[in-house]
Design a protein around this motif. Structure first.
Motif, short mmCIF file in Angstrom:
data_model
loop_
_atom_site.label_atom_id
_atom_site.label_comp_id
_atom_site.label_asym_id
_atom_site.label_seq_id
_atom_site.Cartn_x
_atom_site.Cartn_y
_atom_site.Cartn_z
N ASP A 188 -4.58 23.05 6.01
CA ASP A 188 -4.69 21.70 6.27
C ASP A 188 -3.88 21.03 5.62
N VAL A 189 -2.47 20.04 5.99
CA VAL A 189 -1.72 19.31 5.97
C VAL A 189 -1.88 17.83 5.99
N ARG A 190 -1.52 17.17 4.36
CA ARG A 190 -1.60 16.10 3.79
C ARG A 190 -0.34 15.40 4.15
N LEU A 191 -0.13 14.25 5.05
CA LEU A 191 1.07 13.75 5.54
C LEU A 191 0.70 12.91 4.33
N SER A 192 1.91 11.86 4.13
CA SER A 192 2.14 11.09 2.97
C SER A 192 3.01 9.68 4.13
N ARG A 193 2.66 8.58 3.94
CA ARG A 193 3.17 7.79 4.73
C ARG A 193 4.65 7.46 4.71
N PRO A 194 5.66 7.23 5.27
CA PRO A 194 6.84 7.09 4.24
C PRO A 194 7.48 5.67 3.49
N LYS A 195 7.89 5.92 2.76
CA LYS A 195 8.41 5.15 1.24
C LYS A 195 8.90 4.47 2.13
N PRO A 196 8.80 2.56 1.62
CA PRO A 196 9.46 1.48 1.86
C PRO A 196 11.05 1.03 1.61
N SER A 221 0.42 -1.25 0.04
CA SER A 221 0.19 -0.17 0.02
C SER A 221 0.84 1.21 -0.03
N ARG A 222 2.25 1.43 0.51
CA ARG A 222 3.04 2.49 0.45
C ARG A 222 3.71 2.51 -0.54
N LEU A 223 3.98 1.49 -1.34
CA LEU A 223 4.46 1.97 -3.11
C LEU A 223 4.09 2.37 -3.90
N PRO A 224 5.18 3.71 -4.52
CA PRO A 224 4.04 4.77 -5.33
C PRO A 224 3.56 4.40 -6.45
N PRO A 225 2.33 4.84 -7.01
CA PRO A 225 1.77 3.99 -8.62
C PRO A 225 2.97 3.52 -9.31
N ALA A 226 2.29 2.43 -10.28
CA ALA A 226 2.90 2.14 -10.89
C ALA A 226 3.28 3.80 -12.18
N ILE A 227 2.07 4.15 -12.69
CA ILE A 227 1.77 4.98 -13.62
C ILE A 227 1.71 5.91 -13.16
N LYS A 228 2.98 6.96 -13.65
CA LYS A 228 3.15 8.46 -12.74
C LYS A 228 2.72 9.82 -13.61
N LYS A 229 1.98 10.61 -13.14
CA LYS A 229 0.83 11.56 -12.91
C LYS A 229 1.69 12.60 -14.04
N GLN A 230 0.90 12.77 -15.50
CA GLN A 230 2.03 14.24 -16.25
C GLN A 230 1.18 15.33 -15.69
N LYS A 231 2.27 16.35 -15.42
CA LYS A 231 1.63 17.85 -15.09
C LYS A 231 1.57 18.43 -17.04
N SER A 232 0.55 19.21 -16.43
CA SER A 232 -0.24 20.42 -18.11
C SER A 232 1.46 21.23 -18.23
N THR A 233 1.39 21.71 -16.48
CA THR A 233 2.02 23.11 -16.80
C THR A 233 2.91 23.09 -16.14
N ALA A 234 4.26 23.50 -16.22
CA ALA A 234 5.58 23.42 -15.81
C ALA A 234 5.41 24.97 -14.50
#
Length: 123
Positions: free
Chosen positions: A47-55, A18-31
């Motif tokens: 509000d701050v959204r904390l993410s769990r540490p990567k394995p 569940s902590r692994l990054p997604p297989a498909i990376k999201k593409q940004k439309s702007t820089a």
């Protein structure tokens, strides 16, 4: 490896998956990055959204090993049962899906863990 240790390893496997990054990376439309126009909320007052540490690499290696152990089980029913219990589904819910009593589910789950433990000791 004992049955209790196997059950813990399978729960850890699900946590690492569940902590692994997604297989498909999201593409940004702007820089250009998104910024907040309101100065009252611009400096961390929102509000701050904390993410769990990567394995760690060690956790990923142990996860891969546990995934191979799931494939060593004889039947698909045992594999699904181990997988459901690793996801911490309640015995009653699994029993309802399988159409058997919760005591039978617990017995089959423990039997699958013991069989796997014996196979791993032979290796």
């Amino acid at each position: 490896m004992e049955a209790d240790e196997l059950a813990d390893r399978f729960e850890d496997m699900v946590d690492v998956l569940s902590r692994l990054p997604p297989a498909i990376k999201k593409q940004k439309s702007t820089a250009w990055f998104d910024y907040v126009n309101d100065p009252n909320t611009a400096y961390g007052y929102g509000d701050v959204r904390l993410s769990r540490p990567k394995p760690t690499p060690k956790q990923i290696t142990e996860m891969d090993e546990a995934l191979l152990w799931v494939n060593m089980l004889e039947s698909k029913e045992e594999q699904r049962l181990i997988w459901a219990r690793a996801h911490k589904f309640p015995l009653r819910k699994i029993a309802g899906l399988m159409g058997i009593s919760k005591d039978t589910v617990k017995y089959r789950w423990m039997a699958a863990l013991i069989k796997l433990s014996i196979k791993l000791k032979k290796k």
